[in-house]
Write an enzyme that holds these catalytic residues in place. Structure first.
Site, PDB file in Angstrom:
ATOM      1  CE  LYS C  78      -4.039   2.019   2.382  1.00  0.00           C
ATOM      2  NZ  LYS C  78      -4.905   1.952   3.586  1.00  0.00           N
ATOM      3  CB  SER C 153      -8.055   4.195   2.636  1.00  0.00           C
ATOM      4  OG  SER C 153      -7.202   3.476   3.526  1.00  0.00           O
ATOM      5  CB  SER C 177      -8.346   1.270   5.502  1.00  0.00           C
ATOM      6  OG  SER C 177      -8.997   2.514   5.603  1.00  0.00           O
TER       7      SER C 177
END
Ligand SMILES: [Mg+2]
Ligand SMILES: [Zn+2]
Lengths: 504, 97, 512
Positions: C78, C153, C177
């Protein structure tokens, strides 16, 4: 800047009661920084460094970086709190003080807010005449220093009018303890002297603890002085100003005196004092207006989520308490006795703020009287002329070396003063200055005898008088010889030799 | 009620040059959001302590030992402007705190 | 079976046995990225050195170096995590092109365990969002339906594993997330106990809520990755010093045993009611039946203060974020925008932050600034921190009665891109199921629970355990995963659409 009105000092004190408050920031001399493992420029091993070389991602506030507390800084802070007579909080925590400024890498300062590590203390300070005064300490809390800005272009290095600024983050994250006093009443006309005595007392404490270099001119010790005037009989507090940039003991005293005179003139003229920071200017001996303080300052403090509470064990606190150096009053009594000083001699040392230096000089081998004489005499005189603190000019070790050279006959007092000048000018150690300036006493009799014989030969009338037993006449010859030797001779030895040669 | 003046003040504290249109839009949105979250103040009484860390630890510290530092190149690599050693910024209006 | 369809544990075993090489496996995944990421847009950056890293791992293995079970397996990271060799933007214009001078601790651990970083995955800007639509670099698309959001997210990481572009990914979970994207993409995600995994080098959103965790297609793979990234880090003060069990052992034991005999499973009453999609509720009920049939004792528990979790969360998160994001000021790194006609540094900072932050980020910074400001602190931030205490007490009380708590991971299946963009409050309500675990610091796992009958889209089961009992997630999750797959006769992810190669976007999609 128009020259502001000042009220006569005594008149000001007659009309108003000065009310004081101090925030003193102490840079700790741990080896690494408060929240990162970068070398700490406030430690003597790491003083000198190129810009932005003493930084890690933490000090630059790089995304993703996290602070971790330096355990030594915690111990230093506890020791300082104890020495200030404070209680140590069983649990204290860090908070973020949020504001934007280019020297503040994260745009928040990690500080302590509602739960400082130390609180409710008291510091006894001594005035020149020996009276003591209790300064109430509200709190001492841990925080981090900011980076350094250099303003370029415009008026010489000032923030106003600069074209741009350059930022060096080496100082960012240097461990600080901020010591905050309660409001101080009752200083009266002694306010300026008390201010100086207080900062000097803090300096003595941190030096005796060994937790800071405590050099004001380097910013190791910084004093923000709050002062307001209360009209006598009004029972009301006045509006205060906070004077910054006071970087010597001497300027602490001068700045307070100046602010009293300035505020008094404004108030007496029907004006009002603006709550603001003011900047002390050593060169002009004035303060100038800075940032106005207002309730709009909203730092949005909240508990620092990246750090955890500090909960020192009773055992740790008691260990640190046991290791504290003796309190200043006890220490003063002990030193005075061991040095054999009169009250006056000792007070002289304390008043000049040179106790630490004299003690260190004695430790380095000098006699107490010599150490006192040099520090409060010639060095203080030179410091005064230069507008600096005596401690910044030479080190105790250098003074002790100088005294040793006098003691072993290498230097006379007069020569020693010249050597001192050389040392202050950065020409090296006393021994090196003696060497490079060629200042040693001429101890080789051959050279002296040659000069004496010359002088006697050129003054036959004097020679005759000496031979007649008129010994005082030798003075003229001695003077001529000393002149020929450019002062680098021991006058007593010259006298001995003159009499010897004249009667030979 | 949150006003546009408040939002403008908050934007100033947060150093964001919001446009008037953004301030208007945010004022409405914040009002709605704040209305829906204001109920937190009604739940917990004064006897409930605040939790700022989900897992409570204490006395986490590190030894006082200097470690590796960034090189000048690393430190300045991401800087929008620098002079080879220091970060460069435009003239500063305000004073330090 | 092609390499991209294999699980990380299978790849690890075959690599260890030298049946396959890391170069082959890595190449297969790079090819897959090239083929489908034009449509998915899971990646913001694809590593140029993945193949050489893989070759290095292969040669070390041939030289006899001892390696961990995931050595040579590719992984997506990420973009919230700092990587010294790849840009790290956190999905923001503010950090476009910024390469940090250091690795996040979890990234360092990946490298030390010889995993092969494939690239950086897309995310909502600074992890603020539940749909990945708030990325400054365009949204990620759900592999199950390209018109739909992949969750957020961490939509990029979830989509990458769901689209078989990577067998493993790292995510970060501040309010869901990792778990919510897992739910809507049919993948597995774990938010570890707060402090179980280092946050050093994870670009902070809300420091007291953020946790880095695994994003995978199976429970065992999540456990294997958790074993690599977990453990104490002296650079993170909030990092726990616990000795952790081997989570892979727990996952294997759960899967092999296929038994939940004696396990007390608490169903959180407040997290399964109104507003939850019918298909989510029916799949959840089925899963409970299966667990019951496997010997679990299903108990309904009440957590009355969970009602206030979202409100508390949307005060604490913006408050901490408003401070964490203050460092983006154009001085030391990142974007600088000079206002027209120049200006002071204050003007430059304000112009930069206006131009560099997206709407959602600005919204939350202003909200957080408000929550912390003088006069409002006690009512908002202070109260929210108290609510946090109450929520922790609810968890404590519940865990007196049960071993784990369960709920759907998300109230609905993936919604359409754009559907909730103009309604921030509706978007915030999406995290209702996942937020309580962050506020209390307890671990949570999201895993596939079947497709919703009405739209054929994935639904997810959330399992929560007491703080430090992450191993329970893996044993219960491993068992449930096996039991569900037994009942379906296949894995859920195998039902995902094949995704045709997109010719137009074939070139290393979406590099920035
Ligand atoms: Mg101050
Ligand atoms: Zn301070």
């Amino acid at each position: 800047m128009a020259k502001p009105e000042l009220m006569d000092y005594d008149k000001a004190i007659e009309l108003f009661e000065p009310v004081l408050g101090f925030e003193v920031h102490v840079e700790l001399n741990t080896r690494s920084k408060m929240f990162s493992d970068a070398p700490n420029p406030a430690h003597p091993d790491f003083h000198v460094a190129e810009a932005n070389t003493q930084i890690t991602p933490v000090d630059l506030g790089l995304p993703g970086s996290l602070p971790v507390v330096n355990e030594e800084a915690i111990k230093y802070s506890i020791s300082l709190g104890l020495a200030l007579g404070c209680s140590i909080a069983p649990s204290s925590r860090f908070a973020r003080k949020n504001y934007f400024y280019p020297d503040l890498a994260k745009n928040y300062q990690i500080s302590q807010f509602d739960e400082p590590i130390a609180f409710d203390g008291n510091v006894e300070v001594e005035l020149a005449d020996g009276r003591t005064f209790q300064i109430p300490i509200e709190r001492a809390h841990m925080e981090e220093d900011a980076g350094k800005l250099t303003h370029v272009g415009g008026a010489t290095g000032r923030i106003q009018g600069a074209e741009y600024s350059l930022v060096d983050y080496n100082r960012a994250g240097v461990p600080l303890v901020e010591i905050v006093t309660n409001i101080i009443y009752g200083a009266e006309g002694d306010a300026p002297e008390l201010a100086k005595a207080y900062v000097s007392a803090i300096r003595d404490i941190v030096v005796s603890l060994g937790i800071s270099e405590a050099r004001m001119e380097r910013g190791n010790l910084r004093c923000d002085a709050n002062i307001s005037l209360s009209p006598r009989g009004s029972g009301k507090l006045g509006t205060r100003t906070e004077t910054k940039n006071v970087n010597s003991l001497r300027s602490v005293e001068r700045a307070i005196r100046y602010e009293i005179q300035r505020q008094a003139a404004i108030l007496a003229g029907g004006g009002t004092i603006i709550q603001e920071t003011r900047h002390w200017h050593e060169d002009t001996g004035r303060t100038s207006a800075g940032r106005p303080k207002s309730d709009a300052d909203d730092y949005r403090y909240f508990p620092e989520p990246d750090l955890l509470p500090v909960e020192p064990s009773t055992q740790l606190i008691e260990e640190l308490r046991a290791a504290l150096p003796e309190p200043p009053a006890v220490r003063h009594r002990r030193l005075k006795e061991s040095w054999g000083f009169t009250d006056l001699e000792f007070q002289d040392v304390v008043n000049s703020g040179l106790l630490v230096e004299v003690e260190a000089t004695v430790t380095a081998g000098a006699s107490a009287q010599q150490a006192r004489k040099w520090w409060t005499g010639e060095i203080a005189r030179l410091a005064n002329a230069a507008g600096e603190d005596a401690a910044t000019l030479v080190s105790p070790q250098q003074v002790a070396n100088l005294v040793a050279l006098i003691d072993d006959g290498t230097l006379t007092d007069r020569l020693a003063r010249q050597v001192l000048e050389g040392v202050i000018a950065g020409e090296g150690t006393p021994a090196e200055v003696v060497e490079s300036r060629g200042l040693a006493v001429v101890s080789d009799d051959t050279a002296l005898i040659a000069a004496i014989d010359d002088a006697l030969a050129s003054q036959p009338d004097v020679l005759a008088k000496i031979r007649d037993g008129k010994v005082q006449a030798a003075g003229a010859v001695i003077g001529a010889v000393m002149k020929a030797m450019r002062g680098q001779a021991d006058a007593a030895r010259v006298r001995e030799l003159v009499l010897e040669r004249a009667n030979a | 009620m949150i006003t546009t003046e408040q939002v403008a003040h908050l934007a100033n504290l947060a150093r964001i040059a919001l446009t008037p249109a953004e301030i208007d839009k945010l004022t409405g949105e914040l009002g709605t959001i704040v209305d829906s979250i204001a109920k937190v103040s009604e739940v917990a009484g004064p006897d409930v302590p605040a939790t700022s860390h989900p897992i409570r630890l204490v006395n986490v510290s590190r030894p006082d030992v200097p470690g590796a530092t960034l090189s000048t190149e690393e430190a300045l690599a991401g800087a929008p402007e620098h002079d080879g050693a220091r970060f460069k910024v435009s003239a500063i209006l305000g004073e330090e705190q | 079976m092609t390499f991209t369809r294999m699980t990380a544990s299978e790849l690890g075993e075959k690599l260890a046995a030298k049946e396959i090489s890391s170069v082959e496996v890595t190449k297969a995944h790079l090819d897959r990225i090239e083929a489908v990421d034009g449509d998915i847009h899971a990646f913001l950056h694809v590593s140029a050195s993945a193949l050489s890293t893989a070759a290095d791992v292969d040669s070390r293995r041939l030289a006899g170096e001892a390696m961990g079970p995931l050595a040579g397996v590719p992984i997506a990271i990420k973009d919230v995590l700092c990587t010294h060799d790849m840009p790290s933007t956190a999905g923001s214009r503010m950090l476009e092109g910024w390469t940090p001078p250091y690795d996040a601790t979890v990234v360092r651990k990946l490298r030390e365990a010889h995993l092969v970083p494939l690239g950086k995955t897309n995310m909502d800007e600074f992890a603020m969002g539940s749909s990945t639509e708030h990325s400054a670099f365009g949204p990620t698309h759900n592999p199950w339906d390209l018109e739909r959001i992949p969750g957020g997210s961490g939509g990029g990481s979830a989509a990458a594993v769901a689209a078989f572009e990577a067998p493993l990914a790292l995510g970060s979970d501040t309010g869901g997330s990792i778990r919510q994207p897992a739910a809507v993409t049919g993948s597995v995600g774990v938010k570890p106990t707060y402090g179980g995994v280092s946050r050093y080098g994870a670009i902070a959103l809300a420091s007291s809520l953020d946790q880095v965790g695994p994003v995978t297609r199976t429970v065992l793979d999540a456990a294997l990755l958790h074993d690599v990234i977990g453990g104490h880090d002296p650079r993170d003060s909030t990092s726990l010093r616990d000795e952790w069990p081997v989570f892979a052992d727990a996952a294997r034991a759960g899967r092999d045993g296929r038994s939940l005999k004696g396990t007390r499973i608490g169903v959180v009453k407040e997290l399964n009611g109104e507003g939850f999609q019918a298909g989510v509720r029916s799949r959840f009920a089925e899963a409970l039946d299966i667990m019951s049939a496997a010997g679990a004792e299903i108990v309904e528990v009440s957590a009355p203060n969970f009602e206030y979790a979202i409100a508390a969360y949307y005060l604490i998160l913006p408050a901490e974020a408003s401070s964490n994001l203050a460092k983006f000021d154009s001085v030391r790194f990142g974007l600088r925008v000079n206002p027209a006609g120049g200006g002071t540094v204050e003007d430059v900072m304000a112009a930069t932050r206006e131009a560099g932050f997206g709407d959602e980020v600005k919204r939350r910074i202003i909200l957080g600034t408000y929550a912390l400001s003088a006069g409002y602190y006690d009512a908002y931030y202070g109260s929210a921190q108290k609510v946090r205490t109450l929520i922790q007490r609810d968890f404590d009380a519940a865990f007196e009665k049960v071993d784990v708590l369960v709920s759907p991971s998300a109230p609905t299946t993936a919604f359409k891109l754009g559907e909730k963009l103009d309604d921030p409050l509706a978007m915030y309500l999406n995290d209702i199921t996942t937020i309580p675990a962050n506020l209390a610091g307890v671990p949570g796992m999201g895993l596939p629970m079947g497709l919703a009958p009405e739209d054929g889209l994935p639904t997810g089961m959330q399992i929560m355990a007491p703080a430090r009992a992450d191993a329970r997630l893996y044993s219960v999750g491993g068992a449930l995963e096996a039991l569900l797959e037994d009942s379906w006769g296949h894995t859920m992810i195998s039902q995902a659409p094949a995704l045709e190669p997109t010719e137009m976007f074939a070139a290393r999609g979406g590099e920035v």
